[in-house]
Design a protein around this motif. Structure first.
Motif, PDB file in Angstrom:
ATOM      1  N   THR A 238      92.881  35.174 -35.433  1.00  0.00           N
ATOM      2  CA  THR A 238      93.934  35.665 -36.501  1.00  0.00           C
ATOM      3  C   THR A 238      93.523  37.188 -36.987  1.00  0.00           C
ATOM      4  O   THR A 238      92.335  37.515 -37.258  1.00  0.00           O
ATOM      5  CB  THR A 238      94.041  35.125 -38.029  1.00  0.00           C
ATOM      6  OG1 THR A 238      93.942  33.335 -37.514  1.00  0.00           O
ATOM      7  CG2 THR A 238      94.946  35.269 -38.960  1.00  0.00           C
ATOM      8  N   LEU A 239      94.624  38.046 -36.919  1.00  0.00           N
ATOM      9  CA  LEU A 239      94.777  39.180 -37.595  1.00  0.00           C
ATOM     10  C   LEU A 239      95.572  39.569 -38.874  1.00  0.00           C
ATOM     11  O   LEU A 239      96.606  39.199 -38.722  1.00  0.00           O
ATOM     12  CB  LEU A 239      95.141  40.487 -36.417  1.00  0.00           C
ATOM     13  CG  LEU A 239      95.285  41.718 -37.023  1.00  0.00           C
ATOM     14  CD1 LEU A 239      93.606  42.280 -37.200  1.00  0.00           C
ATOM     15  CD2 LEU A 239      95.899  42.601 -35.899  1.00  0.00           C
TER      16      LEU A 239
ATOM     17  N   LEU B 244      89.959  36.968 -38.182  1.00  0.00           N
ATOM     18  CA  LEU B 244      89.256  35.713 -38.530  1.00  0.00           C
ATOM     19  C   LEU B 244      89.156  34.825 -36.907  1.00  0.00           C
ATOM     20  O   LEU B 244      90.157  35.143 -36.254  1.00  0.00           O
ATOM     21  CB  LEU B 244      90.036  34.798 -39.336  1.00  0.00           C
ATOM     22  CG  LEU B 244      90.117  35.402 -41.018  1.00  0.00           C
ATOM     23  CD1 LEU B 244      90.861  36.327 -41.209  1.00  0.00           C
ATOM     24  CD2 LEU B 244      90.717  34.065 -41.817  1.00  0.00           C
ATOM     25  N   ILE B 245      88.219  34.331 -36.780  1.00  0.00           N
ATOM     26  CA  ILE B 245      88.159  33.364 -35.655  1.00  0.00           C
ATOM     27  C   ILE B 245      87.833  31.898 -36.121  1.00  0.00           C
ATOM     28  O   ILE B 245      86.956  31.697 -36.966  1.00  0.00           O
ATOM     29  CB  ILE B 245      87.277  33.651 -34.580  1.00  0.00           C
ATOM     30  CG1 ILE B 245      87.293  35.063 -34.203  1.00  0.00           C
ATOM     31  CG2 ILE B 245      87.255  32.839 -33.574  1.00  0.00           C
ATOM     32  CD1 ILE B 245      86.238  35.612 -32.859  1.00  0.00           C
TER      33      ILE B 245
ATOM     34  N   LYS C  14      85.624  37.264 -39.166  1.00  0.00           N
ATOM     35  CA  LYS C  14      84.527  37.837 -38.399  1.00  0.00           C
ATOM     36  C   LYS C  14      84.182  39.386 -38.684  1.00  0.00           C
ATOM     37  O   LYS C  14      83.215  40.151 -38.295  1.00  0.00           O
ATOM     38  CB  LYS C  14      84.718  37.503 -37.009  1.00  0.00           C
ATOM     39  CG  LYS C  14      84.649  36.097 -36.460  1.00  0.00           C
ATOM     40  CD  LYS C  14      83.168  35.368 -36.742  1.00  0.00           C
ATOM     41  CE  LYS C  14      83.391  34.186 -36.488  1.00  0.00           C
ATOM     42  NZ  LYS C  14      81.802  33.533 -36.543  1.00  0.00           N
ATOM     43  N   ALA C  15      85.345  40.115 -39.131  1.00  0.00           N
ATOM     44  CA  ALA C  15      85.200  41.588 -39.382  1.00  0.00           C
ATOM     45  C   ALA C  15      86.161  41.795 -40.485  1.00  0.00           C
ATOM     46  O   ALA C  15      87.352  41.249 -40.533  1.00  0.00           O
ATOM     47  CB  ALA C  15      85.652  42.346 -38.325  1.00  0.00           C
TER      48      ALA C  15
ATOM     49  N   LYS D 283      86.187  50.714 -33.583  1.00  0.00           N
ATOM     50  CA  LYS D 283      85.098  51.132 -33.574  1.00  0.00           C
ATOM     51  C   LYS D 283      84.008  50.024 -33.424  1.00  0.00           C
ATOM     52  O   LYS D 283      82.937  50.272 -33.308  1.00  0.00           O
ATOM     53  CB  LYS D 283      84.879  52.458 -34.445  1.00  0.00           C
ATOM     54  CG  LYS D 283      85.430  53.732 -33.841  1.00  0.00           C
ATOM     55  CD  LYS D 283      85.083  54.673 -34.570  1.00  0.00           C
ATOM     56  CE  LYS D 283      85.862  54.713 -36.284  1.00  0.00           C
ATOM     57  NZ  LYS D 283      85.561  56.135 -36.975  1.00  0.00           N
ATOM     58  N   LYS D 284      84.518  48.984 -34.226  1.00  0.00           N
ATOM     59  CA  LYS D 284      83.626  47.945 -34.349  1.00  0.00           C
ATOM     60  C   LYS D 284      83.473  46.891 -33.107  1.00  0.00           C
ATOM     61  O   LYS D 284      84.535  46.641 -32.474  1.00  0.00           O
ATOM     62  CB  LYS D 284      83.843  46.979 -35.493  1.00  0.00           C
ATOM     63  CG  LYS D 284      83.700  47.592 -37.027  1.00  0.00           C
ATOM     64  CD  LYS D 284      83.934  46.792 -38.066  1.00  0.00           C
ATOM     65  CE  LYS D 284      83.578  47.197 -39.222  1.00  0.00           C
ATOM     66  NZ  LYS D 284      83.713  46.378 -40.349  1.00  0.00           N
ATOM     67  N   THR D 285      82.070  46.349 -32.717  1.00  0.00           N
ATOM     68  CA  THR D 285      82.133  45.349 -31.920  1.00  0.00           C
ATOM     69  C   THR D 285      82.393  43.897 -32.362  1.00  0.00           C
ATOM     70  O   THR D 285      81.686  43.535 -33.357  1.00  0.00           O
ATOM     71  CB  THR D 285      80.994  45.531 -31.140  1.00  0.00           C
ATOM     72  OG1 THR D 285      80.863  46.753 -30.276  1.00  0.00           O
ATOM     73  CG2 THR D 285      80.972  44.376 -30.003  1.00  0.00           C
ATOM     74  N   ILE D 286      83.739  43.037 -32.029  1.00  0.00           N
ATOM     75  CA  ILE D 286      83.785  41.863 -32.932  1.00  0.00           C
ATOM     76  C   ILE D 286      83.700  40.884 -31.653  1.00  0.00           C
ATOM     77  O   ILE D 286      84.646  40.989 -30.444  1.00  0.00           O
ATOM     78  CB  ILE D 286      85.135  41.843 -33.345  1.00  0.00           C
ATOM     79  CG1 ILE D 286      85.468  42.965 -34.284  1.00  0.00           C
ATOM     80  CG2 ILE D 286      85.491  40.319 -34.061  1.00  0.00           C
ATOM     81  CD1 ILE D 286      86.984  43.192 -34.672  1.00  0.00           C
ATOM     82  N   THR D 287      82.813  40.045 -31.741  1.00  0.00           N
ATOM     83  CA  THR D 287      82.342  39.301 -30.596  1.00  0.00           C
ATOM     84  C   THR D 287      83.470  38.073 -30.484  1.00  0.00           C
ATOM     85  O   THR D 287      83.534  37.263 -31.609  1.00  0.00           O
ATOM     86  CB  THR D 287      80.899  38.503 -30.671  1.00  0.00           C
ATOM     87  OG1 THR D 287      80.049  39.813 -30.369  1.00  0.00           O
ATOM     88  CG2 THR D 287      80.689  37.800 -29.491  1.00  0.00           C
TER      89      THR D 287
END
Length: 411
Positions: free
Chosen positions: A174-175, A186-187, A192-193, A159-163
């Motif tokens: 990376t998840l 991670l980017i 990032k989230a 539900k989050k927007t991760i750019t």
């Protein structure tokens, strides 16, 4: 003190030994032996192919090779087998690099982790998967990192927007999924989230719902403002006309009552007119806000402390559609060791990024210089044509002058 240090080293060795790399691929020589291209879409002529290349810019042409999509407007599907594993009680890390050197306008760049039981030779968009993760770009509106989990047969998007990153360089995605039902994205090794799986995906029914049997009490007042009961309409308020005769208007001197009729001054807005009267508004002392049904425990809610869990993980693969091809994927890693994943990220993406960026910048400078030279050449040609055109226009004038002189001599 020495015994404590020895104990710490011992436990560190145990932790390191217990960490497992389920899959790792840096796409060196012989990579084709591990990967199976899918026959999906081949009969329709819309299946793309992956080629082995470092692309147009890189740090080390051999070390930085990955698999690149081509040609345009194609479906791509390729997979590799892992030793089957369960992530019960373990961290799960999925990591890879993606480089959209074609400046992707519409297409996917994600990886999938899949269970056993499917025919991977026919790997397609309908093949069941456990996790789908990575960048997706299409037009202006879609530039996000997909994190999709399959739960009881349903694919659930965060539900989050991760750019995501949208430039033409390599980026590390990376998840991390943890056994306490939390996650991180991670980017380029930067978070990032993060958060809770239950909160950021619709795995479960809501824990609480509005009471369907509740109803708004009859005396519930939702009016924030009310008429001031002490405000009374002024006497004569309704007698004030909306329009009045213009007091500055004068009868024209040439006005003839017999021919023009009786003269009347034009009407103008009455500055004293205040419209329809209404009492002023005051705060409602009985205001209780907008009524909402109270929350109650949802009888359909069933807690699940193993939302993170996938008992059967056997395949890793890329299944994509790209309008404009050219994406390069590399450095695929599936492990339960977060520290190892960070280390691999620095040894691969971290080692290549500066050299790749320098080569990209040089290519961009050369491209701009070439475009500037082409513009300059085009401008020179335009000026030359204009000068030639002006010369052609002058010749007929000279001929006309000669003809005039000849005619004058004859006369």
């Amino acid at each position: 003190m020495a015994s404590n240090v020895a104990a710490l080293c011992f436990f560190a060795l145990i932790a390191s030994a217990s960490a497992t790399v389920f899959f790792e691929e840096k796409f060196g020589a012989g990579w084709e032996e591990k990967w199976t291209p899918s026959t999906w879409k081949q009969s329709e002529g819309t299946a793309g192919e992956f080629t082995w290349t470092a692309g147009k810019w890189y740090n080390d042409e051999e070390a930085d090779k990955g698999i690149q999509t081509g040609p345009d407007a194609r479906f791509y599907a390729i997979s590799a087998e892992m030793e089957p594993f369960s992530n019960e009680g373990k961290d799960l890390v999925v990591q890879f690099t993606a480089k959209h050197e074609q400046k992707l306008d519409c297409g996917g760049g994600y990886i999938k982790i899949m269970p056993g039981g499917s025919d991977m030779a026919a790997f397609s968009g309908d093949t069941p998967y456990n996790i789908m993760f990575g960048p997706d770009i299409c037009g202006v509106s879609t530039k996000r990192v997909h994190v999709i989990f399959n739960y009881k047969g349903e694919n659930l998007l965060t539900k989050k927007t991760i750019t995501c990153e949208t430039d033409e360089l390599s980026h590390l995605y990376t998840l991390i999924v943890k056994p306490d039902n939390t996650y991180k994205v991670l980017i380029d090794n930067v978070e990032k989230a993060s958060g809770d799986l239950e909160a950021d995906w619709d795995f479960l029914k809501p824990a609480q719902i509005k009471d369907p049997e509740a109803s708004k009490p009859e005396d519930w007042d939702e009016r924030p403002k009310i008429d001031d009961p002490e405000d009374v309409k002024p006497e004569g308020f309704d007698d004030i006309p909306e329009k009045i005769e213009d007091p500055e208007a004068e009868k024209p001197e040439d006005w003839d009552d017999e021919d023009d009729g009786e003269w009347e001054a034009p009407m103008i807005d009455n500055p004293d007119y205040k419209g329809e009267w209404s009492p002023k508004q005051i705060d409602n002392p009985d205001y209780k806000g907008m009524w909402e049904a109270p929350l109650i425990d949802n009888p359909e809610y069933v807690a699940d402390d193993k939302l993170y869990l996938y008992e059967d993980n056997k395949y890793v693969g890329f299944e994509l559609w790209q309008v404009k091809s050219g994406s390069i994927f590399d450095n695929v890693l599936v492990t339960d060791d977060i520290e190892y994943a960070a280390k691999v990220g620095e040894e691969t993406w971290g080692a290549m990024k500066d050299g790749e960026k320098a080569m990209f910048d040089k290519a961009e400078e050369e491209k701009k210089a070439e475009e500037a030279a082409e513009r300059e050449k085009a401008e020179e040609e335009r000026k030359k044509l204009e000068e030639e055109g002006e010369g052609e226009d002058e010749e007929p004038v000279e001929e006309e002058e000669d003809e005039y002189e000849d005619t004058k001599d004859e006369l």
